[in-house]
Design a protein around this motif. Sequence first.
Motif, mmCIF file in Angstrom:
data_model
loop_
_atom_site.group_PDB
_atom_site.id
_atom_site.type_symbol
_atom_site.label_atom_id
_atom_site.label_comp_id
_atom_site.label_asym_id
_atom_site.label_seq_id
_atom_site.Cartn_x
_atom_site.Cartn_y
_atom_site.Cartn_z
ATOM 1 N N UNK A 134 15.331 26.998 60.380
ATOM 2 C CA UNK A 134 14.743 28.017 59.087
ATOM 3 C C UNK A 134 13.977 26.935 57.709
ATOM 4 N N UNK A 135 13.813 27.990 56.916
ATOM 5 C CA UNK A 135 12.911 27.662 55.680
ATOM 6 C C UNK A 135 12.541 28.045 54.447
ATOM 7 N N UNK A 136 12.558 27.729 53.141
ATOM 8 C CA UNK A 136 11.869 28.077 52.194
ATOM 9 C C UNK A 136 10.544 28.526 51.989
ATOM 10 N N UNK A 173 -1.145 39.030 46.214
ATOM 11 C CA UNK A 173 0.816 39.589 46.283
ATOM 12 C C UNK A 173 1.635 40.468 46.908
ATOM 13 N N UNK A 174 1.437 40.134 48.207
ATOM 14 C CA UNK A 174 2.118 40.095 49.441
ATOM 15 C C UNK A 174 2.828 38.734 49.607
ATOM 16 N N UNK A 175 4.376 39.308 50.202
ATOM 17 C CA UNK A 175 4.834 38.445 50.961
ATOM 18 C C UNK A 175 4.015 37.435 51.628
ATOM 19 N N UNK A 186 17.894 25.177 70.586
ATOM 20 C CA UNK A 186 16.952 26.000 69.545
ATOM 21 C C UNK A 186 15.717 26.608 69.463
ATOM 22 N N UNK A 187 15.467 27.262 69.382
ATOM 23 C CA UNK A 187 14.249 27.889 69.083
ATOM 24 C C UNK A 187 13.453 28.393 67.716
ATOM 25 N N UNK A 188 14.645 27.983 66.963
ATOM 26 C CA UNK A 188 13.753 28.489 65.774
ATOM 27 C C UNK A 188 14.151 27.706 64.753
ATOM 28 N N UNK A 230 5.877 36.082 53.652
ATOM 29 C CA UNK A 230 6.375 35.887 55.278
ATOM 30 C C UNK A 230 5.706 37.357 56.539
ATOM 31 N N UNK A 231 5.488 37.996 55.475
ATOM 32 C CA UNK A 231 4.834 39.335 56.460
ATOM 33 C C UNK A 231 3.077 39.078 56.904
ATOM 34 N N UNK A 233 3.704 34.286 45.941
ATOM 35 C CA UNK A 233 3.782 35.696 47.063
ATOM 36 C C UNK A 233 2.332 35.033 47.046
#
Lengths: 597, 74
Positions: free
Chosen positions: A479-481, A61-63, A475-477, A65-66, A509
């Motif tokens: 982005x994403x969805x 149930x957590x996001x 560039x080291x990153x 990304x965490x 989730x």
Amino acid sequence: MTIRSPQEQETRQLVEMSWDPITRIIGNLGIYTKIDFQNNQVVECKSTSSLFRGYSVFMKGKDPRDSHFITSRICGICGDNHAVCSIYAQNMAYGVKTPPLGEWIVNLGEAAEYMFDHTLFQDNLVFVDYCEQMVKETNPSLLRRAETTEAPRGDIHGYRTIADIMRAFNPFTGAVYREALQVSRLTREMCCLMEGRHVHPSTLYPGGVGTVATPQVFTDYLVRLLRTVDFIKRAVPMNDDVFDFFYEALPGYEEVGRRRVMLGCWGAFQDPGVVDYDYRTMNEWGRRMFVTPGIVLDGELRTTNLVDINLGIRILLGSSYYDDWQGEETFVTHDPLGNPVDQRHPWNQTTLPRPQKRDLDGGNYSWVMSPRWYDERTAGYLALDTGGGPLARLWATALAGLVDTGTVRSTGHSVQINLPKSAAFPDMQFEWQIPKWANTIERNRARMYFVAYAAAMAFYFVEQALGEVRAGLTKVFTDFEVPEEAIGAGFHEAVRGVLSHHLVIRKGKIANYHPYPPTPWNASPRDVYGTPGPYEDAVQGLPIFEENGPETFKGIDIMRTVRSFDPCLPCGVHMYLGGGKVLRQVHSPTLGTSVSG
Amino acid sequence: MTKKDGDHITTGRRDVRPDAPAHVKGVKEGNACGNYDKQAGHLPDARSTAARSTGINAADRDPIDPDMPNLSPA
């Protein structure tokens, strides 16, 4: 604690002896043995854990990304391995790829972690079992012999006799012990330069890193690396001298902690040139990792394919405090390649804890489950161990013959490690040869060789990273969805062995999340088929070389064996000896070696 | 606490959603898609200029020789 109770079994006089708690994992690992003192042999062993963590329960149930920030907290020493593994799993789920410079930064941070953790464990914790003070208490005749045995590689490390080395291992007063503390500070700083913090990195994310890649940061790293290399160049020959001495002075010591060669390594250090974190191409990019993933069975390489490795993982019960999840929800029926996924695979696991009384006599006795690898060829569930990490990594890498960076070369039968010139030594080459046995000594020996391996790799990674910086590619990153529905699997090596994170995302989730670190593999109890876990297997049948009788028994050979698997940080052995007579022998180093224990 | 047979671990009633503290919808995030490209100083080919570090006369902070790599502080 140890409880002694003699038992007549057939004609053997068995004494039950138990060490609980034995090690860290928050001090909750217990080893319960039955020992035949007349024949100097351990007859039966059970390994138990009395702590339930429940990450797989509360991650739901957590996001997603965490998840790397949360799962990093699984461990207080290799948390960054968990963070990285979680990021690999998330990268797969989000379909995102870290830019090359970001990937080199992650590799540099992880290389520093291996150097840090192995040095700290080997010199400050393992060698307490091999130090003068300990050997004097457990095997006085061995120490007498060590006093007169010249160290063959003394010209490099500077100690004349084996006993001199053992004295240098003495906690708090020994030179090696103290120097290792300094080195572990340096290597930790290296990890912090790349990952922001140690143990729980603050600058690692799915899709990249937040580390600002300036030439300065790599120079700072390199300065520390070169100082560490001076230490490593002395440590590897010194370790060889001590371990060779044990074989020579105690004939038959190779049987201590020996078990069938069943090693698992899930691979470490991604190659940004090929890795795209797509499950469908996992075999290709997995084989390009700078530590080759693989399963070594009886000295042969069974597979290097991460897809096979993934699909073969089974989580069995049998002696664990859980209800079966066979009838629960199946989250992943088929992997992205169309292969069926078993209900006992981590993707489909539902953790159903059932606390109960420990029953070492045929019942359930541990919170650890029994991870096994299903071998299709024999239809057997293999209780793979990690050999404490380095043994499996070096063995799989050596046999696969895929790694060749110039600084490290796998030959098919060995691993050559080249370290450049440093302040105290010219350039040096070490070669780790595949040993004859997977036993206590070889697990420990491999550890310092892997520190050298990680250092040599770090030189290569620094060069590659600086190449990117010099080209202005900062560039080291990426982005994403976060997708609504996705699955991911991360494979990595925690310092002490295989690490996998399996992730299922639904409605954006976490629907299911199962980290499998090395200690569940190594410390697993008997499974539903009665197969003992690796600790149990390695200790059962172990010959005892300790000179103390049952009354003053320390169990040093058993301790060395369990610690050779690197069960995180061994901190203490509390021993109670029979009939109300309580003996507490604190095994952890205490200030002043003149004080017993 | 007594448990009936068949019960699993007893826990209290939760008073917060498990994902409450993180990633609140509608709040702008630095890692949102497209944010990297929108910010000044990030070139599409993975290189960057001094404009990513400063908004004050950024061009004056770029290398004097165009062949040199552009390595701004952050």
